[in-house]
Design a protein around this motif. Structure first.
Motif, PDB file in Angstrom:
ATOM      1  N   GLN A 104      34.952  53.095  40.545  1.00 57.95           N
ATOM      2  CA  GLN A 104      35.725  51.888  40.821  1.00 57.95           C
ATOM      3  C   GLN A 104      35.008  50.643  40.306  1.00 57.95           C
ATOM      4  N   GLU A 107      35.473  50.349  36.619  1.00 55.83           N
ATOM      5  CA  GLU A 107      36.815  49.876  36.292  1.00 55.83           C
ATOM      6  C   GLU A 107      36.885  48.356  36.399  1.00 55.83           C
ATOM      7  N   PHE A 108      36.271  47.788  37.437  1.00 57.13           N
ATOM      8  CA  PHE A 108      36.218  46.332  37.557  1.00 57.13           C
ATOM      9  C   PHE A 108      35.410  45.732  36.417  1.00 57.13           C
ATOM     10  N   ARG A 111      37.382  45.399  33.312  1.00 53.04           N
ATOM     11  CA  ARG A 111      38.446  44.388  33.353  1.00 53.04           C
ATOM     12  C   ARG A 111      37.924  42.960  33.228  1.00 53.04           C
ATOM     13  N   THR A 112      36.625  42.756  33.373  1.00 52.06           N
ATOM     14  CA  THR A 112      36.092  41.400  33.276  1.00 52.06           C
ATOM     15  C   THR A 112      35.763  41.071  31.823  1.00 52.06           C
ATOM     16  N   ARG A 123      40.655  37.367  40.948  1.00 54.99           N
ATOM     17  CA  ARG A 123      41.937  38.074  40.868  1.00 54.99           C
ATOM     18  C   ARG A 123      41.724  39.552  40.531  1.00 54.99           C
ATOM     19  N   GLU A 124      40.900  39.832  39.528  1.00 55.02           N
ATOM     20  CA  GLU A 124      40.644  41.220  39.147  1.00 55.02           C
ATOM     21  C   GLU A 124      39.879  41.968  40.231  1.00 55.02           C
ATOM     22  N   ARG A 126      40.092  41.573  43.488  1.00 58.27           N
ATOM     23  CA  ARG A 126      41.021  41.988  44.544  1.00 58.27           C
ATOM     24  C   ARG A 126      41.924  43.117  44.061  1.00 58.27           C
ATOM     25  N   SER A 127      42.320  43.066  42.793  1.00 62.40           N
ATOM     26  CA  SER A 127      43.179  44.103  42.245  1.00 62.40           C
ATOM     27  C   SER A 127      42.489  45.465  42.246  1.00 62.40           C
ATOM     28  N   VAL A 128      41.196  45.489  41.917  1.00 65.08           N
ATOM     29  CA  VAL A 128      40.470  46.752  41.817  1.00 65.08           C
ATOM     30  C   VAL A 128      39.973  47.241  43.166  1.00 65.08           C
ATOM     31  N   GLY A 130      40.692  45.924  46.337  1.00 61.07           N
ATOM     32  CA  GLY A 130      41.551  45.763  47.513  1.00 61.07           C
ATOM     33  C   GLY A 130      40.971  44.863  48.575  1.00 61.07           C
ATOM     34  N   THR A 132      38.996  40.687  49.031  1.00 56.57           N
ATOM     35  CA  THR A 132      38.713  39.447  48.325  1.00 56.57           C
ATOM     36  C   THR A 132      37.241  39.382  47.952  1.00 56.57           C
TER      37      THR A 132
END
Length: 260
Positions: A104, A107-108, A111-112, A123-124, A126-128, A130, A132
């Motif tokens: 996980q 994956e984050f 995305r950065t 934003r990313e 929280r998306s990855v 779940g 803040t």
């Protein structure tokens, strides 16, 4: 500088330079935010710094300065992470991996982007994950912000090292550091080390002794989180008594100068 990585190429004055090798291996994931680029390298860089205390380890009796804040580092708009944030970036990365798992976290990381503003990172995140970013950082700073490098650095190589079986009472092991040994890591004539692990079934107090050439050193570390810090650095001829908690322990013998 002693080493740097440019995408898949590592330039270093000595090998292996684990920190830069992590950068090279992670380059396929993309050019991530500098805080997480350096955080991943710090979390997985291995034993390059285990022979001596690191800059973030307080001296006995010294006043401990508070660790740099994660959100402060993430809000800075810089394409390179300032040096004062390296340790907290590594500690926070280790915390994310312990809490959410490596898959996980990567994956984050993927995305950065190196120029992401704080809003995009949040934003990313929280998306990855779940959760803040602010809440997770608050949990980290409450639980682990004062965690020193020696407490969280035993991560990949050391904790997956071949396990030595023993009866739980006495363990004696003779290591030969030979450059022809596939398990030996380092540079002939400079530093060579090998890594073993063993499991402590029941907590207790143990007498630990290192024998051999005066140049030999050994680092004994816990594979737990920050609640189980690095246990000892030993020199040849030195004896220490250690309280060992139950769990996996890693031992890395190495000479300060090595040859065939």
């Amino acid at each position: 500088m002693p080493a740097c990585a440019v995408v898949r190429t590592v330039y270093a004055s000595e090998m292996p330079h684990e920190h830069e090798l992590v950068h090279s291996a992670a380059s396929d994931l993309g050019l991530a935010h500098p805080f997480f680029v350096e955080g991943l390298a710090m979390a997985f860089e291995g034993g390059a710094r285990d022979a001596e205390p690191t800059d973030d380890e307080p001296q006995p009796g010294a006043e401990v300065e508070p660790a740099p804040r994660v959100l402060t580092a993430l809000r800075e708009r810089s394409t390179w992470l300032p040096g004062e944030y390296y340790f907290v970036a590594g500690a926070f990365t280790r915390y994310l991996i312990d809490r959410f798992g490596l898959r996980q976290h990567l994956e984050f990381y993927r995305r950065t982007w190196y120029a992401d503003p704080y809003r995009a990172l949040a934003r990313e995140f929280r998306s990855v994950f779940g959760a803040t970013l602010e809440d997770v950082v608050a949990d980290f700073e409450a639980e682990r912000a004062d965690c020193r490098y020696s407490a969280w650095r035993f991560k990949l190589l050391e904790c997956e090292a071949p396990e030595v079986t023993w009866d739980g009472e006495r363990l004696a092991r003779y290591f030969t550091l030979d450059c022809d040994d596939a398990a030996a890591i380092g540079e002939a004539g400079v530093h060579v080390r090998t890594v073993q692990s063993f499991e402590v079934a029941a907590a207790g107090r143990f007498r630990v002794e290192l024998r051999g050439n005066p140049a030999v050193r050994a680092t004994i570390g816990s594979c737990g989180g920050c609640e189980r810090a690095m246990l000892a650095r030993l020199r040849a001829g030195e004896v220490q008594e250690l309280e060992l908690a139950a769990g996996v322990i890693s031992c890395a013998p190495r000479p300060t100068r090595a040859s065939r």
